[in-house]
Design an enzyme around this catalytic site. Structure first.
Site, mmCIF file in Angstrom:
data_model
loop_
_atom_site.group_PDB
_atom_site.id
_atom_site.type_symbol
_atom_site.label_atom_id
_atom_site.label_comp_id
_atom_site.label_asym_id
_atom_site.label_seq_id
_atom_site.Cartn_x
_atom_site.Cartn_y
_atom_site.Cartn_z
ATOM 1 C CB CYS A 1 20.834 23.931 80.690
ATOM 2 S SG CYS A 1 22.022 23.965 79.333
ATOM 3 C CD GLN B 1 25.710 20.112 77.404
ATOM 4 O OE1 GLN B 1 26.851 20.021 77.838
ATOM 5 N NE2 GLN B 1 25.151 21.288 77.145
ATOM 6 N NE ARG C 1 24.441 21.154 71.375
ATOM 7 C CZ ARG C 1 24.146 21.997 72.365
ATOM 8 N NH1 ARG C 1 23.311 21.619 73.334
ATOM 9 N NH2 ARG C 1 24.680 23.208 72.401
ATOM 10 C CG HIS D 1 21.105 19.239 78.575
ATOM 11 N ND1 HIS D 1 20.908 19.202 77.219
ATOM 12 C CD2 HIS D 1 21.415 20.542 78.870
ATOM 13 C CE1 HIS D 1 21.076 20.420 76.715
ATOM 14 N NE2 HIS D 1 21.388 21.240 77.690
#
Length: 367
Positions: free
Chosen positions: A135, A162, A267, A274
């Site tokens: 991604c 993310q 994260r 993102h």
């Protein structure tokens, strides 16, 4: 019309794919067959305007009757079924959201606004396996594609921010549940204007460290925090997510010499967008207006956000981009290191261009 089988269509990526296919009337051009790993025999969805029952996703004979298979079921399913299908002589097209086959020599990572030439060459040479990319890599290339297409990139360093959706639906639920626990723990104090904010912070921090928050999916609290590691640990100190940056970028672009891409993947508490902060070493000094022109002209979804505080705060955030196909890029400026050093910040929906949309568009080409 081609017979197209769908596996994993009820999951998060699969659901977004179904929604997009309905919006674009993709079902009008195919005969869909829906499969299940657990609910065979039940009524199939009517996305394509047809009725039927769910087929067994492990039935090789049923799968062999298909012209195209689209799977969002995950790597375990791919690893079990794909080799058996190919060994049985099946010559259909396999379109996959999972990472299992991405780096195989007989597979192409699909991102058609960026590598349509690679896809076309593959089709002409008999390639029948097409896989969605990581991604963050896909979203980077959608936003920064104009620089790569004009051979201006010497190397890229990236720090990612993310979203929880990259882990899956359970991760999104866990983040929101953690947020709810934290809020509930100090709701009374927040409703009292005279309460001391440092006392509130201490209560939140104590709860965060207590082990009482749900962490079955992330392993540690994410709400009010971050996690500077995504995916498995590799021997060289990278996370697997960080390794994908260079490996997949160069495969997508089919580069003749490797473009170095590296950085840290983190994260954060966003839900499904993102964000990425880039330091880019250009091969030559290119003016910011020219950079902006190249980026904006590369594809219809790349949007240049002026390096202005108010506009950036409005348009270059997960809150602004979630649920859209736009892949904006902003914070474009030259860095103190020299005229060839460029900063950039991008945002993109992890479930659209980061997952479902390349699959949908590949299916449209084949159907």
């Amino acid at each position: 019309m081609k017979n197209v089988g769908f596996i994993g269509w009820r999951g998060m990526v699969g659901s977004v794919l179904m929604q997009r296919m309905v919006e674009e009337r993709d079902f009008d051009a195919i005969r869909p067959v829906f499969f299940s790993t657990s609910q065979l025999g039940q009524a199939a969805p009517s996305f394509g305007g047809t009725t039927g029952t769910l087929q067994d996703a492990f039935d090789l004979e049923a799968l062999k009757a298909l012209d195209i298979i689209v799977t969002c079921q995950g790597g375990d399913y791919t690893n079990e079924i794909y080799p058996k299908l190919r060994e049985s002589g099946w010559q259909g097209y396999w379109i996959d959201a999972a990472s299992s086959l991405r780096m195989k020599d007989d597979a192409i990572i699909i991102l058609d606004p960026v590598n349509q030439d690679v896809i076309t060459d593959g089709l002409n040479n008999g390639i029948r396996t097409f896989v969605g990319g990581n991604c963050t890599v896909s979203l980077m290339l959608m936003s920064l594609g104009g620089l790569f297409a004009n051979d201006l990139v010497d190397w890229v360093s990236v720090a990612t921010y993310q979203a929880a959706s990259g882990g899956g639906a359970r991760h999104m639920r866990e983040l929101l549940t953690q947020m709810g626990h934290l809020y509930g723990h100090v709701a009374d104090e927040l409703a009292t204007p005279s309460s001391a904010i440092l006392d509130i912070e201490r209560k939140v921090t104590t709860l965060t460290r207590s082990g009482e928050l749900p962490v079955d999916n992330f392993g540690v609290p994410l709400a009010g925090s971050l996690i500077p590691w995504i995916d498995k640990q590799l021997d060289n100190g990278q996370s697997r997510e960080e390794w994908k940056g260079q490996a997949e970028t160069n495969k997508i672009l089919n580069t003749s010499s490797v473009i170095p891409v590296d950085g840290l993947c983190v994260r954060v508490g966003a839900l499904r967008c993102h964000s990425q902060a880039f330091t880019i070493k250009l091969k030559k000094d290119v003016s910011i207006p020219t950079v902006e022109e190249l980026l904006a002209a590369h594809n219809p979804w790349a949007k240049v956000v002026p390096n202005d505080r108010e506009i950036t705060m409005r348009e270059l955030t997960p809150a602004a981009v979630t649920g859209t196909l736009t892949t904006p890029v902003g914070r474009l400026r030259k860095l103190n290191m020299g005229p060839e050093f460029l900063s950039a910040f991008t945002v993109g929906d992890q479930l659209l261009w980061g997952a479902a949309e390349p699959l949908r568009r590949m299916l449209r080409q084949l159907a």
